[in-house]
Structure formats: C-alpha cells, structure tokens
Scaffold this motif. Structure first.
Motif, PDB file in Angstrom:
ATOM      1  N   TYR A 271       0.828  -1.208   0.000  1.00 21.57           N
ATOM      2  CA  TYR A 271       0.000   0.000   0.000  1.00 21.57           C
ATOM      3  C   TYR A 271       0.864   1.260   0.000  1.00 21.57           C
ATOM      4  N   GLN A 272       1.933   1.239   0.774  1.00 23.22           N
ATOM      5  CA  GLN A 272       2.814   2.405   0.807  1.00 23.22           C
ATOM      6  C   GLN A 272       3.498   2.635  -0.542  1.00 23.22           C
ATOM      7  N   PHE A 273       3.889   1.538  -1.196  1.00 28.32           N
ATOM      8  CA  PHE A 273       4.519   1.644  -2.510  1.00 28.32           C
ATOM      9  C   PHE A 273       3.524   2.229  -3.517  1.00 28.32           C
ATOM     10  N   ILE A 274       2.292   1.743  -3.494  1.00 27.88           N
ATOM     11  CA  ILE A 274       1.247   2.271  -4.371  1.00 27.88           C
ATOM     12  C   ILE A 274       1.042   3.758  -4.118  1.00 27.88           C
ATOM     13  N   ALA A 275       0.986   4.128  -2.844  1.00 27.37           N
ATOM     14  CA  ALA A 275       0.783   5.540  -2.492  1.00 27.37           C
ATOM     15  C   ALA A 275       1.937   6.404  -3.001  1.00 27.37           C
ATOM     16  N   GLY A 276       3.153   5.887  -2.925  1.00 26.67           N
ATOM     17  CA  GLY A 276       4.300   6.636  -3.430  1.00 26.67           C
ATOM     18  C   GLY A 276       4.227   6.842  -4.928  1.00 26.67           C
ATOM     19  N   LEU A 277       3.818   5.792  -5.652  1.00 22.80           N
ATOM     20  CA  LEU A 277       3.648   5.921  -7.104  1.00 22.80           C
ATOM     21  C   LEU A 277       2.599   6.976  -7.439  1.00 22.80           C
ATOM     22  N   CYS A 349      10.157   5.053 -10.983  1.00 25.76           N
ATOM     23  CA  CYS A 349       9.096   4.280 -10.328  1.00 25.76           C
ATOM     24  C   CYS A 349       9.575   3.715  -8.989  1.00 25.76           C
ATOM     25  N   LEU A 350      10.767   3.152  -8.978  1.00 33.15           N
ATOM     26  CA  LEU A 350      11.312   2.591  -7.740  1.00 33.15           C
ATOM     27  C   LEU A 350      11.487   3.680  -6.690  1.00 33.15           C
ATOM     28  N   THR A 351      12.048   4.810  -7.089  1.00 32.07           N
ATOM     29  CA  THR A 351      12.260   5.911  -6.147  1.00 32.07           C
ATOM     30  C   THR A 351      10.946   6.395  -5.570  1.00 32.07           C
ATOM     31  N   ALA A 352       9.926   6.507  -6.417  1.00 28.97           N
ATOM     32  CA  ALA A 352       8.612   6.953  -5.945  1.00 28.97           C
ATOM     33  C   ALA A 352       8.027   5.957  -4.943  1.00 28.97           C
ATOM     34  N   GLY A 353       8.095   4.668  -5.277  1.00 27.52           N
ATOM     35  CA  GLY A 353       7.564   3.658  -4.379  1.00 27.52           C
ATOM     36  C   GLY A 353       8.296   3.610  -3.046  1.00 27.52           C
ATOM     37  N   LEU A 354       9.624   3.703  -3.093  1.00 26.38           N
ATOM     38  CA  LEU A 354      10.411   3.703  -1.854  1.00 26.38           C
ATOM     39  C   LEU A 354      10.114   4.937  -1.011  1.00 26.38           C
ATOM     40  N   ASP A 355       9.852   6.062  -1.672  1.00 32.26           N
ATOM     41  CA  ASP A 355       9.500   7.269  -0.928  1.00 32.26           C
ATOM     42  C   ASP A 355       8.181   7.061  -0.188  1.00 32.26           C
ATOM     43  N   GLY A 356       7.256   6.357  -0.811  1.00 34.62           N
ATOM     44  CA  GLY A 356       6.008   6.046  -0.132  1.00 34.62           C
ATOM     45  C   GLY A 356       6.225   5.174   1.087  1.00 34.62           C
ATOM     46  N   ILE A 357       7.174   4.231   0.975  1.00 36.81           N
ATOM     47  CA  ILE A 357       7.497   3.362   2.112  1.00 36.81           C
ATOM     48  C   ILE A 357       8.178   4.157   3.219  1.00 36.81           C
ATOM     49  N   ARG A 358       9.147   4.973   2.858  1.00 33.85           N
ATOM     50  CA  ARG A 358       9.870   5.761   3.876  1.00 33.85           C
ATOM     51  C   ARG A 358       8.919   6.682   4.644  1.00 33.85           C
ATOM     52  N   ARG A 359       7.985   7.284   3.931  1.00 35.41           N
ATOM     53  CA  ARG A 359       7.077   8.250   4.547  1.00 35.41           C
ATOM     54  C   ARG A 359       5.828   7.604   5.124  1.00 35.41           C
ATOM     55  N   GLY A 360       5.695   6.290   4.916  1.00 42.28           N
ATOM     56  CA  GLY A 360       4.520   5.592   5.443  1.00 42.28           C
ATOM     57  C   GLY A 360       3.211   6.103   4.857  1.00 42.28           C
ATOM     58  N   LEU A 361       3.206   6.377   3.555  1.00 40.58           N
ATOM     59  CA  LEU A 361       2.019   6.949   2.918  1.00 40.58           C
ATOM     60  C   LEU A 361       0.887   5.930   2.818  1.00 40.58           C
ATOM     61  N   THR A 362      -0.323   6.448   2.797  1.00 39.03           N
ATOM     62  CA  THR A 362      -1.529   5.626   2.616  1.00 39.03           C
ATOM     63  C   THR A 362      -2.184   6.026   1.300  1.00 39.03           C
ATOM     64  N   PRO A 363      -2.509   5.070   0.436  1.00 36.32           N
ATOM     65  CA  PRO A 363      -3.139   5.444  -0.836  1.00 36.32           C
ATOM     66  C   PRO A 363      -4.571   5.898  -0.615  1.00 36.32           C
ATOM     67  N   ALA A 397       5.779  19.428 -14.173  1.00 35.11           N
ATOM     68  CA  ALA A 397       5.603  18.587 -12.984  1.00 35.11           C
ATOM     69  C   ALA A 397       6.907  17.899 -12.605  1.00 35.11           C
ATOM     70  N   LEU A 398       7.673  17.445 -13.606  1.00 36.26           N
ATOM     71  CA  LEU A 398       8.968  16.827 -13.333  1.00 36.26           C
ATOM     72  C   LEU A 398       9.900  17.810 -12.637  1.00 36.26           C
ATOM     73  N   GLU A 399       9.990  19.011 -13.163  1.00 33.47           N
ATOM     74  CA  GLU A 399      10.890  20.013 -12.571  1.00 33.47           C
ATOM     75  C   GLU A 399      10.500  20.318 -11.130  1.00 33.47           C
ATOM     76  N   ALA A 400       9.197  20.238 -10.816  1.00 34.10           N
ATOM     77  CA  ALA A 400       8.717  20.568  -9.474  1.00 34.10           C
ATOM     78  C   ALA A 400       8.857  19.411  -8.484  1.00 34.10           C
ATOM     79  N   ASP A 401       9.155  18.211  -8.972  1.00 39.09           N
ATOM     80  CA  ASP A 401       9.234  17.034  -8.096  1.00 39.09           C
ATOM     81  C   ASP A 401      10.683  16.779  -7.707  1.00 39.09           C
ATOM     82  N   GLY A 402      11.069  17.241  -6.526  1.00 37.86           N
ATOM     83  CA  GLY A 402      12.450  17.117  -6.075  1.00 37.86           C
ATOM     84  C   GLY A 402      12.889  15.683  -5.868  1.00 37.86           C
ATOM     85  N   THR A 403      11.962  14.794  -5.522  1.00 36.09           N
ATOM     86  CA  THR A 403      12.326  13.387  -5.304  1.00 36.09           C
ATOM     87  C   THR A 403      12.726  12.726  -6.619  1.00 36.09           C
ATOM     88  N   VAL A 404      11.959  12.966  -7.681  1.00 38.02           N
ATOM     89  CA  VAL A 404      12.252  12.348  -8.975  1.00 38.02           C
ATOM     90  C   VAL A 404      13.504  12.962  -9.590  1.00 38.02           C
TER      91      VAL A 404
END
Length: 443
Positions: A271-277, A349-363, A397-404
């Motif tokens: 779920y966290q990976f999905i939320a990160g995506l 995609c991997l970075t986005a999913g891992l960010d969701g895991i690190r931050r404990g996001l909920t989709p 949107a890419l330029e504004a997304d510091g994680t990506v």
C-alpha cells in the motif's frame, strides 16, 4: 556469481566464429547507441579500454570533456541471431565511465543502478516485468515507413487475419535464442498492433531486455519488408501502444507485497509503494511518457489511463493489482509507453515507491467504477486527479518534483528537461494538417 567470466567470453568468440562485437549503451532519451569492434579488440573491450566521444551523444558531455570509456557488463554477452551465421555478431551492454575511472553521472544505466542501491540499503530487490506493444506497418516502394497495414485482425486474432503473425513468431524465436523467456505473444486491439510479453526479472536486466527487444523487433521487421514502431499513437482514432510495467519488491527471498491476512492479500509495504507511485506519477510522467505524441494516447476512449487512481481488478485505473498472489503479487503501472527510456522509468518508479514506504504513505480509496465512463464532475467529486495532458505540463511537474529529479541526478535532470522542452517548442511552432483543414477556408 556472474553468468559469464572473461575467459568464457574469449572462448565463445573463438568457438562461435564471432567477428564483430557491438558495445552498446543508451542515451538519456532512450536511444540505443553502439561502438562496433572486431574480435581482435575484445581483450581491450573487456578491460574497459574502448573509448567514445561523449560530446557527440545528446545529453552527455561538452566538447572539452568528451573522452569517455565503455565498460561491458559481461553477463549481457549475446550473439545476435539475425546476423550472419559465418562471421557472427555479438553484443555487450556497457556502462559509461569517465577517464578518471568514475561512473559517468549522465549514464541512464547508472541512474537505475543508484536507485537499486537505495532499495538494497532498505533490504529490497526490485523486479520489473514489462508488456510492450508495437505496430507493424507496410513500407512504400522506396522502403520508407507508412501507417498502412493490410492487417484486419483484432485482439487475440490469428492468421490469416493477422498478417504480422510470422514476423511476431520470428521475433519470439530469436529472443529465446538470446535467453529471453517469452511468456506470451498476441495480436493487439488495433490493426497492425502486437504485444510480446517476457518474464519479469531484476529491474536492471529487465531494462536491458527492453532495449534488446526494441532492436530485435525493428531489425526483424525491416528484414521482412515491414516497419516496426514503438511510437505511442501512430494512428488517430485507434488504440495506442503502451508498456505496462509490473513491479514487485522482494526481501529475504520473499515477496514483500504479499500478506495473506489482508482482505486484498496486500502487505502494508504494498500500500505504501502504491501511495508513493500515485504521489509522484505526475512528476515522472515526462519520463514514462516522453513524447509529444505520448499524450495523444493518454485520452479517454482507448483503454489508456487518464486518472490517478488504483484498483485491484479495474483495468481503467492507472495502477492495477493483477490477480496472482504469493510470489506473483505485483503492482501494475499502466501509463508508461514503449518510447520511454526504461532505465530512467524504472529508476523513477522505484524511487517513488520507496518514498512512499519511507514516509509511510496511505493510498486514497480504491476506485472500483469504470473510470473511462465517469464524467469530470464525478471524478472531481471523488477527488481523482488527472495525469498531465501534454508534454509541457509533464515537464513542469517533473521540474517541481524534487524526489524524482534527485533520483535522476542534476546532470540528467537538467539535460532531459532542456532537450524535451526544445522538442515541445519545436512542436508548438508547427502547423498541422488538421489546422489547415479546420481553419484555412473558414477564416
């Protein structure tokens, strides 16, 4: 332990009468490049001594710092089965290095390796399985590609309606000779459209496989008098070509997305990976959908996702969870198209999913309704945002997304944005046939 050693490759070159070796690498816009050498130079090649001019590759380096070296990944050694059987041709996929021995920051393969190291630091391995669609078109009397096809087949049809069936079969057999495990191949929805699926594997090898797949498809189509294209939307009012990406994380040999106790049998990590995506998909859309033409596929009515939503079985959602569970549990992202650079796409995609895991996001809540049939008002009422609707919007949107952009690194992010904005401006200045037919007489 690797698949091949240096000694294995030297022996195979002798035994197989291999005369040429293609040292392949990929630029930041996903174009396959190579330096060809004769077998006499294989020792230097295996020692990483083959040079190339990085200033001649778009997005690489400046003229005053142009010398770069190709270091082959020995496990990618393969004979190209469509080349002559006497005086054979082989290939090695390479990483790009600087003269001082450091990895070149602009190498897309290196970008993915950096993302994979982050996953490893968190205890994960990242697997990816792509589903690539493409068109086979006829050529004209001068051999130039057209968008004509004598194909009258539809989804899952076969010959004699499927005129590309023999070429598709030849592609599958050649890829199997190169070590691919082909899981399925079939005719797709549109006339002249095809899909070949190969087994998932580690993300780096999967990205390598995509580049090899594209080369094989284009080469064998040309051999048979056809033109293969991975352009996302070559024909108006017909389905476009996608590259659905199935992703999973494994930890200690087990699928980290599977939890039999959950009603959907998905783990909290899934779920966290999905939320990160979902959180970062606008930011990486310019990578997964990199062309002006990409956004003519992402429109309602042609089974391509337009809304940022997820579901377990709903194929209209951007993210779908296919039925298999256990080791087969995976997340399917349906927006990418086959014109993308797979190394950058997988890294994002991997970075986005891992960010969701690190931050404990909920989709957000799962959407079970057919999103293709929901009105803009209904989507807004449920809080379902839309994907960027143009390359320009995606680049912003890419330029504004510091994680990506951090995952890409400053060099690749800057060069990618510059090159793609130039492409957008070139498109904006064109006058299309549609405009002439719509306005020339009326106004």
């Amino acid at each position: 332990m690797g698949k091949y050693t240096r000694e294995d490759i030297l022996r195979l070159i002798r035994e197989e009468d291999i005369q040429f070796i293609r040292m392949q690498f990929t630029d930041i816009f996903g174009q396959l490049k190579n330096v060809a050498i004769t077998a006499s130079q294989i020792g230097r090649a295996l020692d990483g001594e083959i040079m190339m001019d990085g200033s001649s590759i778009e997005g690489f380096v400046r003229v005053e710092e142009s010398d770069q070296y190709l270091r082959p990944d020995l496990d990618t050694f393969a004979v190209l089965p469509w080349r002559p059987q006497y005086g054979k041709v082989a290939r090695l996929i390479c990483d790009v290095y600087n003269p001082d021995g450091t990895s070149f920051v602009g190498d897309p393969r290196g970008v993915l390796k950096r993302a994979l190291r982050q996953a490893e630091d968190m205890g994960f391995t990242f697997n990816a399985g792509p589903e690539l669609e493409f068109f086979l078109f006829q050529t004209d009397e001068d051999g130039r590609p057209t968008t004509r096809t004598s194909d009258e087949a539809g989804y899952f049809d076969l010959g004699p309606l499927d005129h590309g069936e023999s070429t598709r079969r030849e592609i599958c057999l050649c890829l199997e000779e190169m070590g691919f495990e082909i899981e399925a191949s079939h005719h797709e929805v549109a006339a002249g459209q095809h899909e070949i699926d190969f087994k998932y594997t580690g993300a780096l090898r999967s990205a390598d496989n995509i580049m090899t797949f594209k080369l094989a498809v284009k080469t064998l189509a040309q051999k048979n008098g056809l033109h293969a294209t991975f352009m996302p939307k070559p024909v108006a009012n017909a389905a476009g070509s996608g590259m659905h990406v199935n992703m999973s994380l494994f930890r200690d040999g087990e699928n980290a997305f599977y939890d039999p106790a959950d009603p959907r049998q998905l783990s909290p990590l899934a779920y966290q990976f999905i939320a990160g995506l979902l959180d970062h998909v606008p930011g990486f859309c310019a990578l997964t959908n990199p062309l002006v033409n990409s956004y003519k596929r992402l429109v309602p009515g042609y089974e391509a996702p337009c809304c940022v939503a997820w579901s377990t079985g709903n194929r209209s959602a951007l993210i779908r969870i296919p039925t298999p569970r256990g080791r087969g549990t995976r997340v399917e992202l349906r927006s990418p198209d086959p014109s993308c650079n797979p190394y950058l796409t997988f890294a994002a995609c991997l970075t986005a999913g891992l960010d969701g895991i690190r931050r404990g996001l909920t989709p957000p809540p799962e959407i079970t309704e057919n999103l293709y049939e929901m009105s803009p008002a209904a989507l807004a009422a449920q809080g379902v945002p839309l994907l960027p609707n143009s390359l320009e919007a995606a680049l912003n949107a890419l330029e504004a997304d510091g994680t990506v952009t951090a995952a890409l690194g400053p060099h690749v992010a800057a060069q990618y944005l510059t090159g793609k904005r130039r492409e957008w401006e070139e498109y904006r200045s064109q006058v299309s046939q549609w405009e002439l037919e719509k306005y020339l007489v009326t106004y």
